[in-house]
Each structure stands twice: as structure tokens, then as C-alpha cells.
Design a protein around this motif. Structure first.
Motif, mmCIF file in Angstrom:
data_model
loop_
_atom_site.group_PDB
_atom_site.id
_atom_site.type_symbol
_atom_site.label_atom_id
_atom_site.label_comp_id
_atom_site.label_asym_id
_atom_site.label_seq_id
_atom_site.Cartn_x
_atom_site.Cartn_y
_atom_site.Cartn_z
ATOM 1 N N UNK A 120 0.811 -1.213 0.000
ATOM 2 C CA UNK A 120 0.000 0.000 0.000
ATOM 3 C C UNK A 120 0.845 1.263 0.000
ATOM 4 N N UNK A 121 2.189 1.109 0.061
ATOM 5 C CA UNK A 121 3.036 2.308 0.118
ATOM 6 C C UNK A 121 4.256 2.117 -0.777
ATOM 7 N N UNK A 122 5.034 3.201 -0.899
ATOM 8 C CA UNK A 122 6.279 3.111 -1.678
ATOM 9 C C UNK A 122 7.482 2.902 -0.764
ATOM 10 N N UNK A 123 7.235 2.671 0.516
ATOM 11 C CA UNK A 123 8.351 2.647 1.467
ATOM 12 C C UNK A 123 9.083 1.310 1.452
ATOM 13 N N UNK A 124 10.327 1.367 1.937
ATOM 14 C CA UNK A 124 11.086 0.131 2.161
ATOM 15 C C UNK A 124 10.538 -0.586 3.397
ATOM 16 N N UNK A 125 10.037 0.197 4.363
ATOM 17 C CA UNK A 125 9.621 -0.359 5.666
ATOM 18 C C UNK A 125 8.480 -1.353 5.548
ATOM 19 N N UNK A 126 7.608 -1.137 4.566
ATOM 20 C CA UNK A 126 6.391 -1.952 4.522
ATOM 21 C C UNK A 126 6.687 -3.444 4.381
ATOM 22 N N UNK A 127 7.830 -3.785 3.798
ATOM 23 C CA UNK A 127 8.134 -5.223 3.658
ATOM 24 C C UNK A 127 8.160 -5.899 5.027
ATOM 25 N N UNK A 128 8.525 -5.144 6.063
ATOM 26 C CA UNK A 128 8.588 -5.742 7.409
ATOM 27 C C UNK A 128 7.207 -6.206 7.867
ATOM 28 N N UNK A 129 6.173 -5.407 7.542
ATOM 29 C CA UNK A 129 4.812 -5.779 7.953
ATOM 30 C C UNK A 129 4.404 -7.085 7.293
ATOM 31 N N UNK A 130 4.807 -7.263 6.022
ATOM 32 C CA UNK A 130 4.387 -8.466 5.300
ATOM 33 C C UNK A 130 5.221 -9.687 5.717
ATOM 34 N N UNK A 131 6.494 -9.457 6.004
ATOM 35 C CA UNK A 131 7.312 -10.580 6.499
ATOM 36 C C UNK A 131 6.792 -11.023 7.866
ATOM 37 N N UNK A 132 6.413 -10.036 8.680
ATOM 38 C CA UNK A 132 5.854 -10.332 10.013
ATOM 39 C C UNK A 132 4.580 -11.167 9.866
ATOM 40 N N UNK A 133 3.760 -10.759 8.923
ATOM 41 C CA UNK A 133 2.484 -11.459 8.669
ATOM 42 C C UNK A 133 2.736 -12.954 8.400
ATOM 43 N N UNK A 134 3.773 -13.244 7.619
ATOM 44 C CA UNK A 134 4.029 -14.653 7.274
ATOM 45 C C UNK A 134 4.378 -15.454 8.530
ATOM 46 N N UNK A 135 5.171 -14.843 9.416
ATOM 47 C CA UNK A 135 5.533 -15.526 10.664
ATOM 48 C C UNK A 135 4.305 -15.731 11.545
ATOM 49 N N UNK A 136 3.467 -14.703 11.619
ATOM 50 C CA UNK A 136 2.275 -14.794 12.476
ATOM 51 C C UNK A 136 1.327 -15.865 11.933
ATOM 52 N N UNK A 137 1.209 -15.903 10.613
ATOM 53 C CA UNK A 137 0.298 -16.898 10.025
ATOM 54 C C UNK A 137 0.829 -18.320 10.210
ATOM 55 N N UNK A 138 2.153 -18.396 10.397
ATOM 56 C CA UNK A 138 2.734 -19.732 10.647
ATOM 57 C C UNK A 138 2.592 -20.102 12.123
ATOM 58 N N UNK A 144 8.961 -14.002 17.920
ATOM 59 C CA UNK A 144 9.580 -14.911 16.949
ATOM 60 C C UNK A 144 9.256 -14.475 15.516
ATOM 61 N N UNK A 145 8.031 -14.010 15.316
ATOM 62 C CA UNK A 145 7.653 -13.569 13.968
ATOM 63 C C UNK A 145 8.481 -12.343 13.575
ATOM 64 N N UNK A 146 8.696 -11.435 14.539
ATOM 65 C CA UNK A 146 9.512 -10.247 14.233
ATOM 66 C C UNK A 146 10.954 -10.671 13.968
ATOM 67 N N UNK A 147 11.454 -11.564 14.811
ATOM 68 C CA UNK A 147 12.850 -12.014 14.636
ATOM 69 C C UNK A 147 13.027 -12.662 13.266
ATOM 70 N N UNK A 148 12.063 -13.512 12.853
ATOM 71 C CA UNK A 148 12.299 -14.159 11.558
ATOM 72 C C UNK A 148 12.153 -13.158 10.426
ATOM 73 N N UNK A 149 11.306 -12.142 10.585
ATOM 74 C CA UNK A 149 11.237 -11.085 9.557
ATOM 75 C C UNK A 149 12.582 -10.358 9.472
ATOM 76 N N UNK A 150 13.130 -10.041 10.625
ATOM 77 C CA UNK A 150 14.377 -9.264 10.633
ATOM 78 C C UNK A 150 15.557 -10.085 10.130
ATOM 79 N N UNK A 152 15.566 -11.781 7.654
ATOM 80 C CA UNK A 152 15.539 -11.742 6.188
ATOM 81 C C UNK A 152 16.078 -10.419 5.617
ATOM 82 N N UNK A 153 16.200 -9.410 6.472
ATOM 83 C CA UNK A 153 16.522 -8.094 5.888
ATOM 84 C C UNK A 153 17.994 -7.728 6.058
ATOM 85 N N UNK A 154 18.478 -6.917 5.114
ATOM 86 C CA UNK A 154 19.786 -6.270 5.240
ATOM 87 C C UNK A 154 19.515 -4.802 5.424
#
Ligand code: M6R
Length: 609
Positions: A120-138, A144-150, A152-154
């Protein structure tokens, strides 16, 4: 730069979040937003000032006892409501706020989009919300969901997450972007700057790089991103809420300029040993042996701190005889600096979080240098990552333009120069003379401040100028650079700081009646040379505003105006001479109808490269 606040506890989150955002306003931002869980996720954002967000919140007040908020300073994507944080996941059940930069966001965005995520945005940050979502859905915990999102990022982050999947909890982590956890009774606060939690929390945990905290009203746990629990040391929260107020001044900048006599007293308190003729710097005690064998010192810093470093270089070379190089921190790490076992690298920084300064420091450390931090903010990254350090005790500096922090840096560097000097043959009588003059300076600075009205008049007289030279030699050169920076950053006047001796090598071609010069010309060892530069400018029809010391009538008639400050020794002149330059810049901004505390495009603490 961007600001983060978060709350979890038993009270309504919104009042703390909005007050916290206001306290971080000084850092510079272009949009703001909040997300509250109560129990469903509500996000309210607005482009522009916090007042615009507050208007929205009056009608859309989200209730709940867990929340996060953010002020954004645009990097990826222009300032807009869509790009403002918090960012939600596709389900609109989880939200994040993020400071820093996700370098591989393009690649991650592609992958996530291929898996069906909608952005929904042009930001780099938004990928974190979607990576978090995948962990939460798992089925992962929030941490743990935040840690696994992080994992993945550089890049760099200070990040906080909340989710309907885990009500009454928040998780936060840091890497290269500051984050503190405030400890209250049955409530916890997170913020990118301790100013936001002053008066709320009794203690504070400064998260270290690679650490993550999960908190709920029941308690908090700090762990590393690779999951082992770590000791999050609780420290006393320094500072007072009063320190965050203007105390009757129209702007923080003016208040902070006027605080300088007290700041200097604080720098000196407990550090002057007149009997032994030396300065006591407790933070250097453990590295005494390495200091004794030092053959080179490098100072790394940015902006005003860099100019303070240039003044420190001269003092250290003069009093301690140690060769000193001063680098703009953003250049240091990319020039393959020479570091030996006898090199010390001193990082000078108000915030202690400036990304370029930190990167330079880490490079120096990697190469084996002894690292020293000369820092204002206790608990900051520079303070924690250096082998030894000296705090500058300027107190919280809210205005974007550095004033009292600069003065404190110069004074602290003077103490360092005396300290090193005494190990290298500086006679005790000379050290005593320097120290007792330093002790007299608060009174002299106060006497300059009493003339503040005269600088308002001067600023009015020069109110239509579009260009300025700031010229100086010797100790006056870094002062000229700092004076020009002040005028540029808050009054948006093109001001060039230059060595007065360099004028004839090119820049003099710019001089005419519409290009005035502020010349720093105290009666020092290079006075006659500086005076010649004034003559050269006058001969070309240029107008000169001279800064000299009391009792010098020699420039009357040559300069259009003369500012006089009390006479002090050459090396300490910058501590007195800076005050008129700060006041001139301040009144120039006000006279042009600008807000000196929040100059456009600027942030207080530059935590991105
Ligand atoms: O927090 P730091 O001292 O590391 O900040 C360095 C510069 O960003 C800072 O001095 C900046 O130049 C100020 N805006 C100057 O007024």
C-alpha cells in the motif's frame, strides 16, 4: 530523523503516544501516525505536522492499551499519508513502525508480491509488515515472527510491532537505529529517544544492536535476535521533563544558547584539579597505558561536531604534541585510514547515534584502534561501543541546530588536550592557566548573552542578504565554518565558511557590495593577516562585519560593523566567539519568518547514511 514511540500496559495508549510524538517533533519529520490495538487494529495517519494527525485523532480516537506511533522523515517515497507509518500487513491485523533503511527491500518486495502480498506504500519499511504477517500466520509468537522477519533483511532498523494475533503485547528490535525500553509499573514504553518517556518510566534499558524485546503488562524479556535471552541492564533515566520545555523562550534554540554558561560549568564540574594542574577524566582511566603510547589521534565526526573536532585538533597538537587528523566521518571509512596499535580514534557526537560517525568508529575498531567517545547522550551507541569515553554534559539539546552541544564539545576537547598534554610534558603552570581561564569563561559568555538585542538589530540590517562569507584563520577558521553552517541551516542563507588566507586564491572574485563577509578577527597571532583579508575585501567594495575582542578599535572605520567579545586566549576564543555567531543566525532566521528549531529537510539525529 524518524521517531518511534510504543506503549503496552493497562492505561489507554493514545495519550502517551501523542505526547511522545510531540516530544520527538524536534527530530524533524514530514508525516506521522499511530496504531492502537483495542482489540482490533486501528491506524490513523496524516501527512504534515503532528497537529494534522491530532485533528484526525479528535474524530477517529482509537482506544486500546497497546499502541505504536511514528514520525516519518521521508527516504523511500515522498511524504504522504500512504507512506506514513504505521504500516499494516495484508490482513490489517498487524502493524509496524520502523526507523532505518531496508537495503534489500526491492528483492523482498518482489518475493512477497509473488506470494500474493499487496503493498500500500512506496516505502522500504512496509516489507517488514508483510514478512511479520508470514511468521504470524505460521503460528509464531510476536517476538519470533519479528525475529524471523528481521533475519531476512539487510540494513538498519529500530522497529516495533503489534498484532491482533497477540493482543496486549509489543515486540521491538534494534540494529543501527536507537531504541530504548522504559520500565514502568505494569506498563512498558519504547522510544527511539529517551525524551519521549521522561516522566513516565523509572528506568530504561538501552537495546543493543541485534537485541529484541517483547513486553506486555506482565513484564518484559530482552533476547538476542538469534533467540538466547540476554541481560537488559536497567539504567537510571537521565534528564527531566523541564529540560524538554522552552522555559519562557520563544524557541529551544534561544533557550539552549542562553544555557551555555551553565553548560560550561557542567563540563568542568569535578574535572579540574588545580593543585595537580590537570583535568580529571574518569572515563579514560582504564586506557591510561594505551594513551601513554599514543602516536596519532584521529577525530571522526559530522557537521558541527566535526568543526568542534577541528578546534580540538589545534589544542591537542599545541598542548600535547600529538599529531591529530580530523575526518568527516562519512569519508573516513571509505579512505582506508592508517591505523596502528598506537592510534586512538575519537568519535565526537552529540547524539551518539549518527550513522556515519558510528560507521567510522566501527571501521577504526576493526582496524585495532583505541576508540574514545566524546558524546552527549548517555547510553547512546557511540558511548556503548567505544573503549573509553568522556561525556559532554550539555543536557538534552532539542533544537536541530547544535549550539550548547558544540560549545560543550569544544570545552571537553580542551579538557582532553590538557589531560593528554600533562602526560606529554605540558608544564603544570600552563595547564593551570588554561584551566583557570576555562573556569572564568561562563561569566564572560554570560556577558556576551547580555548583548543579545544587538544581534537582533544586526540580523535585521543584514536581513535581505542572500550570500555571506564567514572568514577566519587559526582557531577562527573552524569557528567561521561553524558560524556559516548555523546561518545556512536555519536562515537558509548561502554562507561560505572559508580560511581568510584562501580568499585571494579564488573566492575573492565573488566579493562585491551584495556579498558581505563576517570576518573573525580577534587580536591573536594571525590578526595582522586576517586584517589584510579585510583590507582586500574593502578594496573590492565588500561590506565587512568583524568579530573581534574588546579594546580593539583598530577595525573601526574599516569594517561596516564591529562585534566585540571579551578578550580571551587564542585557543579558547572559539568558546566565546561562537555565541554572537549563534545569535546572529538565530535572529536572522526569526527575522526571515522561519522556525529555527525545525529547519526544512533537516533532522536532529542523522541515523541513516
Ligand atoms: O549528533 P551528532 O553530533 O553526531 O550530529 C552531527 C551533525 O549531524 C550535527 O552537528 C549537525 O551538523 C547539526 N545540525 C549542526 O547544527
Amino acid at each position: 530523523m524518524c521517531g518511534i514511540v510504543g506503549y503496552v500496559g493497562e492505561r489507554e495508549a493514545l495519550p502517551f503516544l501523542t505526547e511522545g510524538l510531540r516530544r520527538l517533533e524536534y527530530r524533524g519529520y514530514d508525516s506521522a501516525g499511530v496504531a492502537v490495538l483495542g482489540p482490533s487494529l486501528r491506524i490513523v495517519r496524516a501527512s504534515g505536522k503532528i497537529a494534522a494527525l491530532a485533528d484526525r485523532l479528535r474524530t477517529e480516537e482509537p482506544n486500546g492499551t497497546t499502541g505504536i506511533a511514528h514520525t516519518r522523515w521521508a527516504t523511500h517515497g515522498p511524504p504522504s499519508e500512504a507512506n506514513a507509518h504505521p504500516h499494516a500487513d495484508c490482513r490489517h491485523r498487524a502493524a509496524i513502525v520502523h526507523n532505518g533503511i531496508i537495503e534489500n527491500y526491492g528483492e523482498l518486495k518482489g518475493e512477497l508480491a509473488a506470494r500474493g502480498h499487496r503493498f500500500a506504500s512506496e516505502t522500504d519499511s512496509e516489507v517488514l509488515a508483510h514478512l511479520l504477517e508470514e511468521g504470524l500466520q505460521a503460528g509464531k509468537s510476536l517476538a519470533d515472527a519479528l525475529a524471523s522477519a528481521l533475519n531476512r533483511v539487510r540494513g538498519t532498523y529500530g522497529v516495533v510491532a503489534i498484532s491482533e494475533d497477540h493482543p496486549g503485547r509489543l515486540a521491538a528490535a534494534r540494529l543501527g537505529s536507537p531504541l530504548v525500553v522504559g520500565i514502568g509499573r505494569d506498563e512498558y514504553f519504547v522510544a527511539s529517544d529517551a525524551a519521549a518517556i521522561l516522566g513516565h518510566a523509572s528506568g530504561v534499558v538501552h537495546l543493543k544492536d541485534g537485541e529484541l524485546v517483547e513486553a506486555s503488562a506482565e513484564g518484559y524479556v530482552v533476547r538476542s535476535l538469534v533467540s538466547a535471552p540476554v541481560d537488559g541492564t536497567v539504567e537510571r533515566l537521565e534528564g527531566t521533563v523541564a529540560g524538554l520545555q522552552k522555559n519562557g523562550h520563544p524557541h529551544f534554540m534561544l533557550k539552549e544558547i542562553h544555557e551555555q554558561p551553565d553548560v560550561l560549568r557542567n563540563v568542568l564540574r569535578g574535572r579540574v584539579d588545580m593543585e595537580a594542574g590537570t583535568s580529571i577524566l574518569g572515563g579514560l582511566r582504564d586506557v591510561g597505558d594505551r594513551l601513554a603510547s599514543l602516536d596519532r589521534l584521529s577525530i571522526v565526526a559530522c557537521g558541527s561536531a566535526y568543526y568542534a573536532g577541528l578546534i580540538g585538533k589545534r589544542m591537542i597538537e599545541e598542548w600535547a604534541g600529538i599529531p591529530v587528523e580530523v575526518d568527516v566521518a562519512s569519508e573516513y571509512r571509505y579512505r582506508d585510514p592508517i591505523v596502528t596499535a598506537h592510534t586512538a580514534v575519537c568519535a565526537v557526537s552529540q547524539s551518539g547515534e549518527t550513522a556515519d560517525t558510528l560507521a567510522a568508529l566501527r571501521e577504526a575498531k576493526r582496524k585495532g584502534a583505541l576508540t574514545i567517545g566524546l558524546v552527549n547522550v548517555v547510553g547512546s551507541a557511540v558511548a556503548r561501543e567505544t573503549d573509553a569515553g568522556i561525556f559532554t554534559h550539555a543536557g538534552p539539546e532539542i533544537s536541530v541546530a547544535s549550539t550548547k552541544a558544540f560549545l560543550a564539545q569544544v570545552a571537553t576537547l580542551a579538557l582532553l588536550a590538557v589531560h593528554l598534554g600533562r602526560r606529554r610534558g605540558l608544564p603544570s603552570a600552563s595547564a593551570r592557566a588554561i584551566l583557570s581561564e576555562l573556569e572564568r569563561l561562563p561569566r564572560l559568555i554570560a556577558s556576551v548573552l547580555e548583548q543579545a538585542a544587538a544581534f537582533r538589530t544586526l540580523a535585521r540590517e543584514y536581513g535581505a542578504e542572500r550570500d555571506f562569507f564567514y572568514l577566519g584563520r587559526g582557531y577562527g577558521l573552524p569557528l567561521a565554518l561553524e558560524g556559516a553552517l548555523k546561518l545556512k541551516e536555519i536562515a537558509y542563507v548561502h554562507a561560505e565558511g572559508y580560511g581568510a588566507g584562501e580568499l585571494k586564491h579564488g573566492p575573492i572574485s565573488l566579493v562585491d557590495a551584495a556579498f558581505p563577509s563576517l570576518v573573525i578577527a580577534p587580536r591573536d597571532s594571525v590578526y595582522e593577516k586576517t586584517r589584510s583579508a579585510i583590507e582586500q575585501i574593502r578594496a573590492r567594495g565588500g561590506r565587512v562585519l568583524a568579530l573581534t575582542d574588546e579594546g580593539n578599535a583598530d577595525l573601526d572605520g574599516l569594517a561596516a560593523q564591529v562585534i566585540r567579545v571579551p578578550h580571551v586566549s587564542e585557543a579558547l576564543f572559539p568558546l566565546v566567539g561562537i555565541v554572537p555567531l549563534q545569535l546572529f543566525a538565530y535572529y536572522s532566521a526569526v527575522q526571515r519568518g522561519l522556525d529555527p528549531d525545525q529547519p526544512r529537510n533537516l533532522a536532529k539525529s542523522v541515523t541513516v547514511e
